[in-house]
Enzyme design. Structure first.
Site, PDB file in Angstrom:
ATOM      1  N   GLY C  55       0.804  -1.208   0.000  1.00 41.06           N
ATOM      2  CA  GLY C  55       0.000   0.000   0.000  1.00 41.06           C
ATOM      3  C   GLY C  55       0.842   1.265   0.000  1.00 41.06           C
ATOM      4  N   HIS C  56       2.176   1.089  -0.009  1.00 38.67           N
ATOM      5  CA  HIS C  56       3.087   2.236   0.000  1.00 38.67           C
ATOM      6  C   HIS C  56       3.868   2.343  -1.303  1.00 38.67           C
ATOM      7  CE1 HIS C  56       2.128   2.239   4.189  1.00 38.67           C
ATOM      8  NE2 HIS C  56       2.757   1.099   4.412  1.00 38.67           N
ATOM      9  N   LYS C 104      11.416  -0.070   8.820  1.00 38.12           N
ATOM     10  CA  LYS C 104      10.720   1.129   9.280  1.00 38.12           C
ATOM     11  C   LYS C 104      10.226   0.877  10.705  1.00 38.12           C
ATOM     12  CE  LYS C 104       7.664   1.428   5.866  1.00 38.12           C
ATOM     13  NZ  LYS C 104       7.915   0.064   5.357  1.00 38.12           N
ATOM     14  N   HIS C 218      -0.102   4.754   7.294  1.00 39.33           N
ATOM     15  CA  HIS C 218      -0.939   3.562   7.395  1.00 39.33           C
ATOM     16  C   HIS C 218      -2.399   3.901   7.583  1.00 39.33           C
ATOM     17  CE1 HIS C 218       3.075   2.072   8.372  1.00 39.33           C
ATOM     18  NE2 HIS C 218       2.684   1.003   7.736  1.00 39.33           N
TER      19      HIS C 218
END
Ligand SMILES: Nc1ncnc2c1ncn2[C@@H]1O[C@H](COP(=O)(O)OP(=O)(O)O)[C@@H](O)[C@H]1O
Ligand SMILES: Nc1ncnc2c1ncn2[C@@H]1O[C@H](COP(=O)(O)OP(=O)(O)O)[C@@H](O)[C@H]1O
Ligand SMILES: [Mg+2]
Ligand SMILES: [Mg+2]
Ligand SMILES: [Mg+2]
Ligand SMILES: [Mg+2]
Lengths: 331, 217, 331, 217
Positions: C55-56, C104, C218
């Site tokens: 999703g990034h 991360k 997120h």
């Protein structure tokens, strides 16, 4: 409408200030609204000039650089540039070998580039124009405005740009651009409308379970509205629309562009690309080269377009030629 | 006075038109959003703001010069389809008016028949450049009946002729509602373009409404 | 929710099929959910492995290639990968010189990579970890989860990747990655929420005239909600938040990343970048290198993040070193 | 029977938990969307679907083996914060149960005191890995009181102890509402994390609720 802008009136000027700061490879003439290569091409090269309304970034500014465009003329959002801009660009980048205008087929772009071409001709600058008209959602006839130019613009600018870089004369560069356009077909589906800053609200309202099929890149509604379906079905519809108008046979190779319209995550574009590949493979058509990402956008519109260019050896070689622009770089 | 379009009236026309465009910007943009790309209002506002600036900068020598400059400014500042079309129209009108009328000696012709002929030149420029015919759902559908109405009423002087033209342009704009667009961006919608007034036809009605307002005084 | 997917359950697998088809430079192990370079690096190079929730995109898959990562492990949407994936990636790309994990700083990522590191160590693979924690919106303390990792990930992967490519040993590669992280600060503002496919609706509701300030990537809400303002003011807020926590003085140089969160047009990002440049210039800070575009996204979230890395000669040299990945390419 | 956690009951626990997770997936995800990233429900559903598949594949030899396998599967399939945490917890519980109880000869210990000790090992694993203390607004806030309640009621057998643990976990989950998160993703919200139940604490209540249901029969 929430947008990262200071005001609709200053949007283009503000964005150009950012472009100038972000890309040392580009030179921005803020007054003339012309973006050129910071290091001009060697004299004697055919110069490529393109442009159109803003809101489609990285098109066209992102394709200025060695291997593609010499200059881009950004108009206001969704509004073609004015002839003065195009003329200024032609003057800035021409070096005796003539200028190729790459023009997406919209009335506004066609008229403004035509007026610019007339003015350039009066100054003794040789101009040829390639009209990009790849969108099969639009009927093509001499009685209508004809097909819109969309994703194929990238293919035309890349291939013609590569040939120009090799020192080919204006007619040859124009001819390959026209050939790339003729070999290309596109079709787009929108999941949401774009919001033009000056208008302040979405160009159309779309219920939670409907999509616009056959949309353009200017926020205009599509040919029809349909229920939302899984990516597989949408890919099939788009591939079907293109193949219905394209002479692609088993054994053919294509350059495929799965293009995001601005508001769609890359993750989803990969899903669509996977489906497109499978659909084409089932027909014996091989994707020889591809791009997946945001290349010809429509502000914040969610959705995608597919462009298929039937590729021959020359087009593939020109596609593979080195390019070094903000949005497209390989060597 | 009632029978001519002099420099003051030409300037009044353009100023009235600029004011009308500013007042109707949102409406024009909304019409364009429905069947186009939602910029017609802002396009014309930008153009006529630039035109007003040229008017403020230097007084025009003649109606023809004023209108030709208006056209050039529109071409230089508007972009889109409407910029070259309206720009060419005003340039053609201006150039036609600047041609000396043999019957009038050296004085530029500004009587109603000359204005009628100039407006016809403006329409011809739009059609030459854009290739649209009446019925294609464009500004031509307001422009053509306006030119015809002006010509037909030219014997009554510019004020009356302009009134007739304004009414015809209004009707022409309304008549675009059921049409299916064959030119311009709206044509991409196919049958879905029906049911809306064409934004350019509506702005053309503003053009002739402003002319009528300017000639009234 | 309208998304170009077949189903939330198959999203990752479907997207990976597209990734495999789109990028001949990548090799996709669909079962292990590991993406590696199609042509492995020469033996003896420290291998870089990163990963995180999907999703990034383009993070992290788009940064696999010569000059950056050797492998990426994509988890489910917004969910860190599992240790098995990370271990499989480490096994696939290690060639004796050890493996650097770029992680991360989120609890999930930290725990899963830690478990993988333990398993790798049991197999005799030397592992170092660089924890990326650049987001100044989050308070940093040993009593909290600490700062989130966001845009600085790109800088860490680029600089550490370049040093690895030069043949530096594991400790040195890890050290430069940690240095790049320590020199970086980020801050983000959202104009709209992301919609996680499995959840089916936006993570938060935001009125037409409000923004979330200090958001993560997120879909989580930010630190606070504020009224929407012009781009200039938002840029000032973000620059202010970063400078309050960064020892940047007049004369310093930075690498600046104006990053789109997924749903924001590039045109707007350029506006923001222009404002950021002006704000920094007013303080005597020069942007030596920059990226403007979608690099670390949050699905379809509208908004942007700014990352500033205080640059010294070594970091700039490593930044400038050649790179050839789907999302970052220069030579 | 009432006093032990045998293999059948361990299996019943995990199956009941898988069913509860599936039934509450949307609720867990919604809780996580409010203060996290909206995936806790789908994360656990994915994990327990995989666990069910391993249960169907091969019968477990002992409660300890079954729970340890459950933990390993969760670690391999869930990801996120909850995967390693719950996975490590179940692995620790399983390993603790598999350690022979000296008082019971060779038979793996499954009496209530042994289960209490194993659950404490599970909690310790969560805290070792995640570093959270009670009050940090995490699963620990349900897990710790549940372990304590189980231990206190262990004298009454596993069924009664599990009932007490389930009630304590529920209360612990509810007690997270006013807390400001200091660990996990919710901590990024600072004071805005208050006013919501922690999703992991709520799923921990499901864990102990399922244990109580399995031990009831
Ligand atoms: N070929 C044409 N001939 C005449 N008028 C046209 C033509 N194409 C478009 N128009 C007019 O232009 C108007 C749209 O102008 P505008 O919105 O400013 O430009 P664009 O369509 O480039 O965004 C249409 O409503 C129509 O009246
Ligand atoms: N350090 C920690 N210690 C204990 N539990 C934690 C910790 N961090 C997060 N959690 C728990 O994990 C839950 C979130 O799990 P999940 O949503 O599946 O993972 P993620 O946060 O990676 O998306 C939180 O609600 C919290 O109860
Ligand atoms: Mg337009
Ligand atoms: Mg328009
Ligand atoms: Mg998660
Ligand atoms: Mg979560």
């Amino acid at each position: 409408m929430k947008k990262l802008i200071n005001s609709p009136e200053t949007l283009l000027a503000d964005a150009l200030a950012g472009v100038a700061a972000a890309h040392p490879g580009l030179a921005v003439d803020a007054d003339a609204r012309v973006v050129t290569r910071a290091v001009p091409a060697a004299p004697g090269k055919v110069a490529l000039v393109s442009g159109g309304g803003s809101g489609h970034e990285p098109l066209h500014i992102g394709f200025v650089g060695p291997g593609m465009l010499d200059a881009a003329c950004p108009g206001e959002v969704f509004t073609s540039p004015v002839p003065d801009q195009v003329l200024a660009a032609a003057r800035a980048v021409q070096s005796g070998a003539g200028v190729l205008f790459v023009v997406k087929n919209y009335t506004g772009d066609v008229l403004n580039f035509r007026l610019a071409a007339e003015l350039a001709a009066e100054e003794g600058i040789a101009v040829e124009t390639v009209l990009v008209d790849d969108d099969v959602a639009v009927e093509d006839s001499t009685w209508t405005a004809g097909r819109r130019g969309t994703g194929a613009t990238v293919v035309v600018e890349k291939t013609a740009g590569a040939l120009a870089e090799r020192g080919a004369p204006l007619e040859a560069v124009a001819a390959v651009g026209r050939r790339a356009d003729a070999a290309s077909r596109s079709f787009a589906i929108a999941l949401s409308a774009a919001t033009v800053p000056a208008a302040g609200r979405p160009g159309f309202d779309l219920p939670e379970d409907e999509i616009e099929v056959g949309v353009g890149i200017h926020g205009e509604p599509g040919r029809r509205r349909e229920p939302m379906r899984p990516a597989r079905d949408l890919a099939a519809e788009v591939v079907g629309a293109i193949l219905a108008d394209h002479d692609l046979a088993a054994g053919d190779e294509v350059i495929a562009l799965v293009n995001g319209l601005g508001g769609t995550p890359l993750l989803e574009l990969y899903v669509v690309f996977g489906e497109v590949r499978a659909l084409l493979a089932a027909r014996g058509v091989r994707i020889a080269r591809s791009l997946v990402g945001n290349y010809v956008t429509s502000l914040d519109m969610a959705g995608f377009s597919l462009t298929l260019t039937k590729a021959d050896r020359e087009l593939l070689e020109l596609w593979d030629a080195p390019v070094a622009t903000p949005a497209l770089t390989w060597s | 006075m009632d029978g001519t379009l002099d420099t003051a009236r030409a300037e009044a026309w353009i100023r009235a038109l600029a004011a009308a465009v500013a007042a109707h910007e949102a409406e024009l943009t909304a019409l364009d959003a429905a069947i186009g790309d939602g910029d017609h209002g802002s396009n014309l506002r930008r153009g006529f703001e630039a035109v007003l600036a040229t008017l403020d900068d230097a007084p025009a020598a003649s109606p023809g010069a004023l209108l030709a400059t208006t056209g050039s400014t529109l071409i230089s500042r508007v972009g889109g389809a409407s910029g070259p079309l309206y720009g060419s129209a005003f340039r053609a009108i201006g150039h036609a008016l600047a041609v000396p009328d043999p019957d009038a000696g050296e004085r530029p012709a500004t009587g109603a028949p000359a204005v009628a002929a100039a407006l016809a030149e403006g329409l011809a420029a739009v059609q030459r450049l854009g290739g649209a015919q009446p019925g294609d759902k464009t500004m031509v559908d307001a422009f053509a009946p306006a030119v015809e109405a002006f010509r037909a009423a030219a014997g009554d002087g510019v004020a009356a002729a302009a009134r007739a033209a304004a009414a015809a342009a209004e009707q022409g704009a309304t008549a675009t509602v059921p049409m299916v667009a064959r030119k311009g961006r709206a044509s991409y919608l196919g049958p879905r373009s029906a049911g809306h007034r064409d934004p350019g036809a509506v702005s053309t009605a503003l053009v002739f409404g402003a002319l009528a307002a300017a000639c009234r005084g």
